[in-house]
Write a protein that holds these residues in place. Structure first.
Motif, PDB file in Angstrom:
ATOM      1  N   ALA A 127      -8.180  -1.938   4.482  1.00  0.00           N
ATOM      2  CA  ALA A 127      -8.434  -2.571   3.183  1.00  0.00           C
ATOM      3  C   ALA A 127      -9.291  -3.822   3.299  1.00  0.00           C
ATOM      4  O   ALA A 127      -9.890  -4.261   2.314  1.00  0.00           O
TER       5      ALA A 127
ATOM      6  N   LEU B  10       0.832  -1.207   0.000  1.00  0.00           N
ATOM      7  CA  LEU B  10       0.000   0.000   0.000  1.00  0.00           C
ATOM      8  C   LEU B  10       0.868   1.260   0.000  1.00  0.00           C
ATOM      9  O   LEU B  10       0.568   2.230  -0.706  1.00  0.00           O
TER      10      LEU B  10
ATOM     11  N   CYS C 212     -14.475   0.165  -0.752  1.00  0.00           N
ATOM     12  CA  CYS C 212     -14.683  -1.278  -0.824  1.00  0.00           C
ATOM     13  C   CYS C 212     -15.798  -1.590  -1.816  1.00  0.00           C
ATOM     14  O   CYS C 212     -16.926  -1.101  -1.675  1.00  0.00           O
TER      15      CYS C 212
ATOM     16  N   SER D  32     -10.514  -1.977  -2.426  1.00  0.00           N
ATOM     17  CA  SER D  32     -10.498  -3.392  -2.058  1.00  0.00           C
ATOM     18  C   SER D  32     -11.914  -3.941  -2.234  1.00  0.00           C
ATOM     19  O   SER D  32     -12.772  -3.256  -2.793  1.00  0.00           O
TER      20      SER D  32
ATOM     21  N   PHE E 287     -10.033   4.944   1.325  1.00  0.00           N
ATOM     22  CA  PHE E 287     -10.202   3.520   1.012  1.00  0.00           C
ATOM     23  C   PHE E 287     -11.658   3.282   0.610  1.00  0.00           C
ATOM     24  O   PHE E 287     -12.574   3.753   1.270  1.00  0.00           O
TER      25      PHE E 287
END
Length: 385
Positions: free
Chosen positions: A131, A102, A150, A116, A148
């Motif tokens: 993540a 990362l 998802c 992710s 981040f």
């Protein structure tokens, strides 16, 4: 054991000895170990060649630090990537390898965004935990790292919204281990890789559980035409000794220069002496083909015998990373399997998957024994907590 933080829900079994696929507990009971320490001891317990290499290294030097040259690190890196297309950074674990990945992605791209996928597992340090696409891993730790995102695993419908010009990297598993032995669809993987390339984002493939031969290929991504920018490995690399590694394409070397990252114990000579033999064994002619053959045999036997149970939905996985998907949680059955001499794991959001990770050196006779125990238990024991 009141001196320890209760961070693990332990079985009342202490394993004190192991040889090959078999382990013995403190009371002298013997088990088939189809957990391999969560995909770690892929060449079995007490492997004589690995043991000899470790003992030899122990008789020489245990630790030097990364302030000094290491021909052993160089040799193991070349065995990991014989064609030299990737550079290697050694860490101590999978989480550390993912943290390095990362950091490298953000530094190399100058971007912040990390993508992710739901039900993924990448570790428990702050970056890796952020993540990880499982709320139960993240809950209670306050604000996690920003930027981040998802997305849905195996769903290509929103990739253009998910992976953009602000994305530094996409991180994914080819088979989600902790997420329930859930394989990625090849078309989806290629679509993710295409979108990442189109936007200039890097593709990180987390091979911590699938790598080092577990699926019948050295790396699980090699079952497709995928070309990751970064690969992370750990678990089976040291066959029980702590070692992890991040592999990045040579074009990324200038982004991870002096002072950009480091580890006191990363690349420790004792751990790497084990890793060196692990890779030698992995590269022996026909070995990976035999892993795939055993995996096919095992999966066919499970499909034929376990499908009798009305509690089973399906059997899935690749090579010797297999999952029996049940219709309800299976805590009771896992304990019964232990009583019958078979150690396996659970996986998935609701612990409804029997996760099977035997050593890659498992024999066909041991597979047959495991299938017989699984059949007897899954057909006879009441399911549920």
């Amino acid at each position: 054991m009141n001196s320890l933080f209760p961070t693990y829900q332990r079985f009342p079994i202490e394993l004190v000895k192991g040889i090959g696929t078999r382990v013995i507990d403190q009371s002298g009971n013997e088990y088939l170990d189809f957990t391999s320490g969560i995909g770690v001891t892929s060449f079995g317990h007490g492997n004589s060649r690995i043991k000899a290499a470790v003992l030899q290294q122990l008789s020489n030097i245990w630790h030097t630090s990364n302030l000094f040259e290491s021909s052993l690190q160089e040799d193991v890196a070349k065995k990991l990537i014989p064609d030299g297309s990737y550079a290697v950074y050694f860490a101590n674990s999978g989480a550390e390898a993912n943290e390095a990945a990362l950091k490298l992605a953000r530094k190399a791209t100058g971007r912040d965004g990390i993508v992710s996928f739901q039900n993924s597992f990448h570790g428990r340090t702050f970056g890796a935990m952020t993540a990880t696409g499982q709320p139960k891993i993240r809950d209670g730790f306050g604000s996690l790292l920003p930027h981040f995102t998802c997305g849905a695993y195996n769903d290509g419908s929103r990739l253009t919204e998910l992976i953009t010009g602000e994305t530094a990297a996409v991180i994914l598993e080819i088979i989600q281990g902790e997420g329930g032995v859930q394989p990625a669809e090849t078309a989806w993987l290629l679509a993710v890789a295409h979108q990442a390339k189109q936007t200039g984002a890097l593709l990180i493939v987390d091979e911590i559980q699938t790598g080092i031969g577990r699926t019948g290929k050295k790396f699980a991504y090699q079952h497709s035409s995928l070309e990751p920018d970064i690969i992370t490995v750990a678990k089976a690399l040291g066959n029980g000794l702590p070692v992890g590694a991040m592999l990045g394409k040579k074009t990324l070397v200038e982004s991870f220069g002096y002072g950009s990252h480091g580890s006191t114990f990363g690349g420790n000579p004792v751990s790497l002496s084990a890793a060196s033999i692990v890779l030698d064994l992995l590269h022996e002619p026909g070995f990976l083909e035999e892993v795939q053959a055993k995996g096919d045999y095992f999966r066919a036997a499970l499909a034929q015998n376990i499908a009798k149970s009305p509690h089973v939905e399906t059997v899935r996985g690749e090579g010797l990373m297999l999952g029996i998907v049940m219709k309800e949680p299976i805590k009771t059955q896992i304990r019964e399997l232990q009583k019958q001499g078979l150690l396996v794991l659970t996986a998935g959001k609701t612990k409804q998957v029997v996760r099977i990770l035997p050593p890659l050196t498992v024999s066909y006779d041991e597979i047959d024994q495991a299938v017989a125990i699984l059949e007897d238990t899954l057909l006879s024991v009441k399911i549920g907590e």
